[in-house]
Design a protein around this motif. Sequence first.
Motif, mmCIF file in Angstrom:
data_model
loop_
_atom_site.group_PDB
_atom_site.id
_atom_site.type_symbol
_atom_site.label_atom_id
_atom_site.label_comp_id
_atom_site.label_asym_id
_atom_site.label_seq_id
_atom_site.Cartn_x
_atom_site.Cartn_y
_atom_site.Cartn_z
ATOM 1 N N ARG A 1 70.086 76.507 25.045
ATOM 2 C CA ARG A 1 70.230 76.142 23.634
ATOM 3 C C ARG A 1 69.564 74.800 23.319
ATOM 4 O O ARG A 1 69.303 74.478 22.171
ATOM 5 C CB ARG A 1 71.720 76.116 23.251
ATOM 6 N N ILE B 1 77.744 70.315 25.305
ATOM 7 C CA ILE B 1 76.819 70.793 26.345
ATOM 8 C C ILE B 1 76.566 69.659 27.320
ATOM 9 O O ILE B 1 76.212 68.555 26.916
ATOM 10 C CB ILE B 1 75.475 71.255 25.714
ATOM 11 N N TYR C 1 75.236 70.680 18.438
ATOM 12 C CA TYR C 1 75.464 70.488 19.853
ATOM 13 C C TYR C 1 75.795 69.022 20.102
ATOM 14 O O TYR C 1 75.226 68.124 19.465
ATOM 15 C CB TYR C 1 74.216 70.874 20.651
ATOM 16 N N LEU D 1 71.626 67.940 17.397
ATOM 17 C CA LEU D 1 72.081 67.500 18.715
ATOM 18 C C LEU D 1 72.437 66.020 18.626
ATOM 19 O O LEU D 1 71.562 65.195 18.347
ATOM 20 C CB LEU D 1 70.967 67.717 19.754
#
Lengths: 274, 274
Positions: free
Chosen positions: A14, A7, A78, A57
């Motif tokens: 998200r 991303i 992510y 993340l």
Amino acid sequence: MAAPVAIDDPGDPRLAPYAAMRERDLVGRRGRFVAEGEVVLRVLLSGRSRFGIESVLVSPERLPGLAPALEGLAAPVYVAPRAVMGAVAGFPIHRGVLGIGIRGADPDPDALVPPGPALLLGLVGLANHDNVGGLFRNAAAFGADAVLLDGATCDPLYRKAIRVSAGTCLTVPFGRAATGAALLDLCARHALAPVALTPGGDDIASLPPLPRALLLLGSEGTGLPEALMARARRVGIPMAPGVDSLNVAAAGAVALHRLAGARLSGGPARPSAS
Amino acid sequence: MAAPVAIDDPGDPRLAPYAAMRERDLVGRRGRFVAEGEVVLRVLLSGRSRFGIESVLVSPERLPGLAPALEGLAAPVYVAPRAVMGAVAGFPIHRGVLGIGIRGADPDPDALVPPGPALLLGLVGLANHDNVGGLFRNAAAFGADAVLLDGATCDPLYRKAIRVSAGTCLTVPFGRAATGAALLDLCARHALAPVALTPGGDDIASLPPLPRALLLLGSEGTGLPEALMARARRVGIPMAPGVDSLNVAAAGAVALHRLAGARLSGGPARPSAS
């Protein structure tokens, strides 16, 4: 794990649970919490905590090292450059490692008291996240069964408390009672000896072994309420003349070491770090 | 004290020592340090520290409460609104209380070893200011005579270390040796028993009373160098299975409590705070 999802847009929905992190720390996250840094994320991934994982993340550089720990994770992973992570969070995420945990309902404090030998830690009016995190780390080190909080003690799942605790806020069971008095009532129900750490108490070295105990700690400023101490055994830590207090986490370490003593030195030798 | 001097201009040269505080924390202050908050400033003003005072800077609301402590101070007292204090420092000074101390030369470590009973704390490679501040507070609480630092340990007069120490970085004498090995040499010169806290050491409870000891602590990550531990008595703190370390300040509290035990519990009872 599911394939990592790259991303690059800080506005990607998200990433919304990671947004405005400091502001969100203050208002709460509706049943979620932030795991920050590799040590904490690894604890969350280890299965040693009761908490679920909503997402992870990480920055691209951190992914290879963490990949083995992420194996088997059903939640999405992510991957975003550190600059994107910082833009989302609102401050630089130097460690490049974040996760969102799902807290679920806090356990009923009564359910956290084991039968047989028991050592619990009770925190009354502790509003400082560093101290609460430090005390969880001490509770884990000295094998406390659980931590019980009164209504005025801050949330152990606050981001910084978890980090200071080295992730032990996620592994040491905790529950909350409405008041300190409710913690004393719980002691009565479960035949736990309430021990209050306070200036002016008897030297903690004089305490006989207590097979079932709840150690009560209050804030450094105001201490434990007199009404609570009247229902507990008061113990203190001898200090140098003119010194009026220790940091509450340091005092808790000394007291837990004393209360846990027989349990731990009898067990497999696994002495401490410096 | 001299009459307080009101200053409303953040660019006033008399406030230069307070400017760009965080940046200056990193590069040092050429023989000066910042005392932040009322607790620390009161310690500096109390005469219990060896340090001089160059100036004090308080917000108008804080002046009346501090005036009695400022009596007799020869250095100037500047009074500036919090907004001006924040503009000078580069971040909000919520407490409204600052001072500049003069550090002078660090004492020679050999001069800090008392004759007769002695308990000193030796810090090796401790780079974290919170931990160093916490350890000074523990050293003060348990009546340690001095703290000795190796070259890799951070400065106890860093602003945050002083604050975390509750001002005890200003009152517990400290000196610096070039290396950890130099601390062991010092032990040999002064007949101090070197005690190294480390995972795998003998249970610290088994240690006999040591009338003259230097307790050595290393960083949580790397621990004490093997070459140093080979010259010391290794002790550890029994911990729960699967836990590999305590916070170093918490571990230091437990070990200092143990080493100071006989000295303090024999003395006037002044037990600890929670």
